[in-house]
Write an enzyme that holds these catalytic residues in place. Sequence first.
Site, PDB file in Angstrom:
ATOM      1  N   GLY A 215       0.813  -1.204   0.000  1.00 62.27           N
ATOM      2  CA  GLY A 215       0.000   0.000   0.000  1.00 62.27           C
ATOM      3  C   GLY A 215       0.851   1.261   0.000  1.00 62.27           C
ATOM      4  O   GLY A 215       1.942   1.302  -0.581  1.00 62.27           O
ATOM      5  N   SER A 216       0.371   2.276   0.686  1.00 58.43           N
ATOM      6  CA  SER A 216       1.021   3.589   0.622  1.00 58.43           C
ATOM      7  C   SER A 216       2.389   3.642   1.280  1.00 58.43           C
ATOM      8  O   SER A 216       3.117   4.618   1.081  1.00 58.43           O
ATOM      9  CB  SER A 216       0.104   4.649   1.249  1.00 58.43           C
ATOM     10  OG  SER A 216      -1.049   4.836   0.454  1.00 58.43           O
ATOM     11  N   THR A 217       2.768   2.632   2.075  1.00 60.24           N
ATOM     12  CA  THR A 217       4.131   2.644   2.612  1.00 60.24           C
ATOM     13  C   THR A 217       5.156   2.537   1.488  1.00 60.24           C
ATOM     14  O   THR A 217       6.298   2.975   1.644  1.00 60.24           O
ATOM     15  CB  THR A 217       4.341   1.504   3.623  1.00 60.24           C
ATOM     16  OG1 THR A 217       4.094   0.240   2.980  1.00 60.24           O
ATOM     17  CG2 THR A 217       3.413   1.652   4.820  1.00 60.24           C
ATOM     18  N   LYS A 219       5.160   4.252  -1.056  1.00 56.59           N
ATOM     19  CA  LYS A 219       5.417   5.602  -1.576  1.00 56.59           C
ATOM     20  C   LYS A 219       6.776   6.127  -1.138  1.00 56.59           C
ATOM     21  O   LYS A 219       7.318   7.045  -1.760  1.00 56.59           O
ATOM     22  CB  LYS A 219       4.293   6.543  -1.135  1.00 56.59           C
ATOM     23  CG  LYS A 219       2.958   6.231  -1.801  1.00 56.59           C
ATOM     24  CD  LYS A 219       1.813   7.045  -1.212  1.00 56.59           C
ATOM     25  CE  LYS A 219       0.481   6.644  -1.860  1.00 56.59           C
ATOM     26  NZ  LYS A 219      -0.683   7.305  -1.218  1.00 56.59           N
TER      27      LYS A 219
END
Length: 485
Positions: A215-217, A219
């Site tokens: 997920g957004s980790t 990024k």
Amino acid sequence: MTTYIRRAAALCALLLVALLVNATRIQVVDSGAYDDNPANRRKDIARYDRPRGDILVGGRAVTGSRDTGEQLRHERTYTNGPLYAPVTGFASQVYGTTFLEHAEDDLLAGTDPMLAPLPLWNDLARTRSPGGKVVTTVEPAAQQAAFAGLGGRKGAVAALDPATGAVLALVSTPSYDPERLAGTGGAVTGAWAALNADPDKPMLNRALDRTYPPGSTFKVVTAAAALDAGRISDLDAATRSPDPYTLPGTSTSLANEVEGCADASLRYAFKWSCNTVFAKLGVDTGTHALADTAKRFGFDGPGPRVPSPAARSTFATATDEAQLALSAIGQFDTRATPLQMAMVAAAVAGGGSVKAPHLVDRTTTDDGDTVATTHTRTLRQAMTPRTAARLRELMTDAVEEGTGTNAAIDGVTVGGKTGTAQHGVGNAGTPYAWFIAWARKPAAAEPSVAVAVVVEDAAADRADISGGGSAAPIAKAVMEAVLRS
């Protein structure tokens, strides 16, 4: 008469030589075949005739041996078995060994040649040394904090020392008591069947052996690639990022869970986790640069050995720009273990350097003499030191005033990144809640802990609030435990 006596003596001598030759053949030439024969129980009897060496956490043994008086005499015992099962694994007389019990089996069983007082002594004397000891890097308080924070929910925690790669905590829940598998009776076979049939898979080490969409980790990796490639030079400059963002070559729109993401700066997009900005940034940076950066962090290579092997984390090699956009925000087919994401956080904390994670500080003889010591080893440079410094700045902003405020610690500099990973058919599954972070004491030159938390069954109403609400408090508790120790 004398002739017959000489002939009889010669025959006896010949028979004696034949006996000696045959004995030599059996004991030397064919000894391996006899030792390895499944019908030969002497090897198993000898293996369990002495107590097994211990695994130590915080200077105290979390394993032991119980004398049963039976043929396979000593059975393994565990202190706080469910807490340390992801570290120790199990040692079973029926089902073998796992994790540290397996990786350090020769030393714990006393068969490691390094335990012998002299080279080849045990082979020549056909004896066995007392089992050695394995001293782990685990901090008991951090392990307890992670276990209590997960509270029986499905999930995992991995915490590292960014400067050395030492594993400070390794937790997987739900867990099990490995002592249930020690021994040979019907209770052992029943426990094995029950544990394998359990739908919650308590024997699965989620910190090492399970991969999740990050997920957004992820990024953090995308931002590192863009900064190193020069795609972004000013953290506060506006980006050309529409909201919503139509995935290239499709009619599918990608939206955000927060306002203000249209043309947002990298600082704002990181602080509030704007999907549209990072999806477009991944496309603009390109598959090659993004994949190369991911590989330098540890994706797409053999899983690290700590010394138990971890599963391989993968960055999805996108076949088109729409898939690349999703990969850049940790979706599509990108997968990571909690240990890998802890390594991502540790690389940011450590100036871009990726240290080899390790769970064993040193091994010793039964008397405490050092057999081997694990030294710090740098695997690769994931990003430039300047990019790492800018990412530390972004991660600090996310904790101080963004989605990661639940990880803030008074008087301590904390940087973090929340994440929520969609999964299931049509993303119908409850999102996985992620949080990765690092912490630095006020007087310290560098951060002293990096952590990754994933919660599989976190309740969430919106994307990154899940990571901030469910996973960030666990990471905070683990970091506080390490900073206090």
